[in-house]
Design a protein around this motif. Sequence first.
Motif, PDB file in Angstrom:
ATOM      1  N   HIS A   1       0.864  -1.188   0.000  1.00  0.00           N
ATOM      2  CA  HIS A   1       0.000   0.000   0.000  1.00  0.00           C
ATOM      3  C   HIS A   1       0.900   1.236   0.000  1.00  0.00           C
ATOM      4  O   HIS A   1       2.022   1.179   0.486  1.00  0.00           O
ATOM      5  N   GLY A   2       0.413   2.334  -0.576  1.00  0.00           N
ATOM      6  CA  GLY A   2       1.191   3.573  -0.551  1.00  0.00           C
ATOM      7  C   GLY A   2       0.283   4.782  -0.531  1.00  0.00           C
ATOM      8  O   GLY A   2      -0.912   4.681  -0.841  1.00  0.00           O
ATOM      9  N   PRO A   3       0.818   5.948  -0.200  1.00  0.00           N
ATOM     10  CA  PRO A   3      -0.006   7.157  -0.036  1.00  0.00           C
ATOM     11  C   PRO A   3      -0.412   7.816  -1.353  1.00  0.00           C
ATOM     12  O   PRO A   3      -1.315   8.633  -1.374  1.00  0.00           O
TER      13      PRO A   3
ATOM     14  N   HIS B   1      -9.967  11.864  -1.244  1.00  0.00           N
ATOM     15  CA  HIS B   1      -9.997  13.280  -0.809  1.00  0.00           C
ATOM     16  C   HIS B   1     -10.393  13.388   0.660  1.00  0.00           C
ATOM     17  O   HIS B   1      -9.950  14.279   1.374  1.00  0.00           O
ATOM     18  N   ARG B   2     -11.255  12.431   1.083  1.00  0.00           N
ATOM     19  CA  ARG B   2     -11.819  12.550   2.442  1.00  0.00           C
ATOM     20  C   ARG B   2     -11.038  11.744   3.477  1.00  0.00           C
ATOM     21  O   ARG B   2     -11.365  11.790   4.669  1.00  0.00           O
ATOM     22  N   HIS B   3     -10.043  10.986   3.021  1.00  0.00           N
ATOM     23  CA  HIS B   3      -9.348  10.133   4.004  1.00  0.00           C
ATOM     24  C   HIS B   3      -7.892  10.551   4.134  1.00  0.00           C
ATOM     25  O   HIS B   3      -7.227  10.852   3.154  1.00  0.00           O
ATOM     26  N   GLU B   4      -7.417  10.556   5.392  1.00  0.00           N
ATOM     27  CA  GLU B   4      -6.020  10.891   5.693  1.00  0.00           C
ATOM     28  C   GLU B   4      -5.087   9.937   4.956  1.00  0.00           C
ATOM     29  O   GLU B   4      -5.477   8.833   4.573  1.00  0.00           O
ATOM     30  N   GLY B   5      -3.874  10.349   4.731  1.00  0.00           N
ATOM     31  CA  GLY B   5      -2.856   9.413   4.274  1.00  0.00           C
ATOM     32  C   GLY B   5      -2.734   9.292   2.768  1.00  0.00           C
ATOM     33  O   GLY B   5      -1.964   8.484   2.271  1.00  0.00           O
ATOM     34  N   TYR B   6      -3.501  10.108   2.015  1.00  0.00           N
ATOM     35  CA  TYR B   6      -3.378  10.064   0.560  1.00  0.00           C
ATOM     36  C   TYR B   6      -2.838  11.392   0.045  1.00  0.00           C
ATOM     37  O   TYR B   6      -3.162  12.453   0.585  1.00  0.00           O
ATOM     38  N   THR B   7      -1.997  11.333  -1.003  1.00  0.00           N
ATOM     39  CA  THR B   7      -1.490  12.563  -1.615  1.00  0.00           C
ATOM     40  C   THR B   7      -1.443  12.391  -3.127  1.00  0.00           C
ATOM     41  O   THR B   7      -1.141  11.302  -3.627  1.00  0.00           O
TER      42      THR B   7
ATOM     43  N   ILE C   1       5.507   5.191  -8.055  1.00  0.00           N
ATOM     44  CA  ILE C   1       4.641   4.230  -7.357  1.00  0.00           C
ATOM     45  C   ILE C   1       5.382   2.912  -7.101  1.00  0.00           C
ATOM     46  O   ILE C   1       5.244   2.299  -6.048  1.00  0.00           O
ATOM     47  N   LEU C   2       6.239   2.498  -8.041  1.00  0.00           N
ATOM     48  CA  LEU C   2       7.037   1.287  -7.824  1.00  0.00           C
ATOM     49  C   LEU C   2       7.904   1.439  -6.572  1.00  0.00           C
ATOM     50  O   LEU C   2       8.034   0.520  -5.769  1.00  0.00           O
ATOM     51  N   MET C   3       8.469   2.651  -6.393  1.00  0.00           N
ATOM     52  CA  MET C   3       9.382   2.868  -5.270  1.00  0.00           C
ATOM     53  C   MET C   3       8.666   3.230  -3.963  1.00  0.00           C
ATOM     54  O   MET C   3       9.127   2.868  -2.885  1.00  0.00           O
ATOM     55  N   GLN C   4       7.518   3.923  -4.048  1.00  0.00           N
ATOM     56  CA  GLN C   4       6.893   4.450  -2.818  1.00  0.00           C
ATOM     57  C   GLN C   4       5.498   3.861  -2.544  1.00  0.00           C
ATOM     58  O   GLN C   4       4.938   4.057  -1.460  1.00  0.00           O
ATOM     59  N   GLY C   5       4.932   3.161  -3.540  1.00  0.00           N
ATOM     60  CA  GLY C   5       3.608   2.578  -3.340  1.00  0.00           C
ATOM     61  C   GLY C   5       2.500   3.547  -3.701  1.00  0.00           C
ATOM     62  O   GLY C   5       2.704   4.760  -3.706  1.00  0.00           O
ATOM     63  N   GLY C   6       1.342   2.992  -4.020  1.00  0.00           N
ATOM     64  CA  GLY C   6       0.186   3.816  -4.394  1.00  0.00           C
ATOM     65  C   GLY C   6      -0.446   3.273  -5.660  1.00  0.00           C
ATOM     66  O   GLY C   6      -0.236   2.099  -6.013  1.00  0.00           O
ATOM     67  N   VAL C   7      -1.233   4.122  -6.341  1.00  0.00           N
ATOM     68  CA  VAL C   7      -1.936   3.651  -7.526  1.00  0.00           C
ATOM     69  C   VAL C   7      -1.985   4.736  -8.602  1.00  0.00           C
ATOM     70  O   VAL C   7      -2.092   5.932  -8.285  1.00  0.00           O
ATOM     71  N   PHE C   8      -1.832   4.291  -9.865  1.00  0.00           N
ATOM     72  CA  PHE C   8      -1.985   5.187 -11.032  1.00  0.00           C
ATOM     73  C   PHE C   8      -3.258   4.761 -11.748  1.00  0.00           C
ATOM     74  O   PHE C   8      -3.512   3.572 -11.938  1.00  0.00           O
TER      75      PHE C   8
ATOM     76  N   GLU D   1      -3.041  -3.466  -2.560  1.00  0.00           N
ATOM     77  CA  GLU D   1      -4.192  -2.978  -1.766  1.00  0.00           C
ATOM     78  C   GLU D   1      -4.867  -1.778  -2.425  1.00  0.00           C
ATOM     79  O   GLU D   1      -6.093  -1.662  -2.411  1.00  0.00           O
ATOM     80  N   ASP D   2      -4.071  -0.905  -3.060  1.00  0.00           N
ATOM     81  CA  ASP D   2      -4.658   0.319  -3.640  1.00  0.00           C
ATOM     82  C   ASP D   2      -5.415   0.008  -4.935  1.00  0.00           C
ATOM     83  O   ASP D   2      -6.483   0.574  -5.178  1.00  0.00           O
ATOM     84  N   VAL D   3      -4.890  -0.915  -5.746  1.00  0.00           N
ATOM     85  CA  VAL D   3      -5.620  -1.302  -6.956  1.00  0.00           C
ATOM     86  C   VAL D   3      -6.901  -2.037  -6.566  1.00  0.00           C
ATOM     87  O   VAL D   3      -7.976  -1.782  -7.112  1.00  0.00           O
TER      88      VAL D   3
END
Length: 351
Positions: free
Chosen positions: A217-219, A243-249, A263-270, A330-332
Motif C-alpha cells: 500500500h502507498g499514499p 480526498h476525504r481520508h487521511e494518508g493520501y497525496t 509508485i514502484l518505489m513508494q507505493g500507491g496507484v496510477f 491494496e490500492d488497486v
Amino acid sequence: MDASNFTIPEQTLDRDCTTLSRHVLQQLRRFDADAQDLSAIMNRIALAGKLIARRLSRAGLMADVLGFTGDMNVQGESVKKMDVYANEVFISVFKQSGLVCRLASEEMEKPYYIPENCPIGRYTLLYDPIDGSSNVDINLEVGSIFAIRQQTGTDLAEDAGDLLTQNGHQQLAAGYILYGPSTLLVYSLGQGVHSFILDPSLGEFILAQENIQIPAHGPIYSTNEGNFWQWDEAIRDYTRYVHRHEGYTARYSGALVGDIHRILMQGGVFLYPGTAKNPAGKLRLLYETAPLAFLIEQAGGKASDGMTPLLDLVPQKLHQRTPLIIGSQEDVQLVESFIRDRQRRQQEEGH
Ligand code: FBP
C-alpha cells in the motif's frame, strides 16, 4: 601501504561491473543462443536509451529538435520532433543485428520490418519511443517503454496477426527508461524487477537495485483529475474517498513512466480510466499498459482495466487502448472494489 593489506571490496567492484547485458545472462543462468539474443537485444535497447538521453540533455541548445513536426500520428495526436527521432533510433539500433525482425511502435501505423533480420530474428520489439510527449519541450521527465515478444509464424502478410493472439503474460521481457535527473532503466525478464543507472563517465548502465518490491500500500494516487466529470461514477467515488481520508497525496507528472516509477518505489496507484468520450481511455495496450503491467506484477503489484487483469487481455487491433489501474495490491484492489460496488448497485437497480 603494503599492497597485501589493500583489497577492493569485491561486492563494489562486482556491482560496478554488472552491466545490463551481463545481468541478463546472470538472470537467465544460461549462455545458449536464446539467452545471448535476449542479452544482445537488451543491450541495443540500452544503446537507444543512451542516444535519446544525449539528445534530450542538449535539446534546448540545438535547432530543430523540439516542437511539433506538423504531422498527426496513427493515434490522431500531433507528433513531436523528439517522437520521430526516438522512433528512428530504436529502428536504427536493431538494423544489421539479426535479432529483431519486426518493430511495432506507438508512432507507426504498421510494424517496421528489418528484412536483413528476417526470418532469423525471431523477436518483436514493441515500444513507445517517447512517453510523456507533453513534457518534452519544457524539459520535464519523459520515458521510453518497451516489451520483447516471440514472433510466431513468418508474418509474410506483414499484418502482425500473431500479436493479436497473445496476451500480456506472453511478453518475454518488458521495461522502461526514465529520462530524469539521471537516466534509469528498469526491466524484468519475468524473474523480478531490476534497475540500472546510466553512468555517463562509463557510458554504461550499471546495476542499481535488484528484485525491487512495490509496497503493498502507498499514499500516492496519480491521475488526471481534470477528467473527473467524464469518469464513471465509481472512479469519482474512489476519488472522493481519497480526498476525504487521511494518508493520501496526489502526484501526476504527465509522464506515465515517471508516475509508475514513483509508485514502484513508494507505493500507491496510477489510474487512467475510460472517459465518456474515450471509454477505452488513452493508453495503448501493446506499447504502454501491458509492458508496465508485466513489470509491476513482477514487483508484487497489480494491474487491471478496472475489472480484468491487464495481462489477460488479448489485443483486437495493434493500437488498441485500455483503461489502466496499476500499482500496489491494496490500492488497486480498493479502486476495483468501488467499480464492483457500483456494478452491484446498478444490477440491484435493474440497470
Ligand atoms: P504519449 O505516449 O503520447 O506521451 O501519451 C501517453 C501520456 O503522455 C502518458 O505518459 C501520460 O500519463 C498521459 O498520456 C497524460 O495524458 P493526459 O494529458 O490526458 O493526462
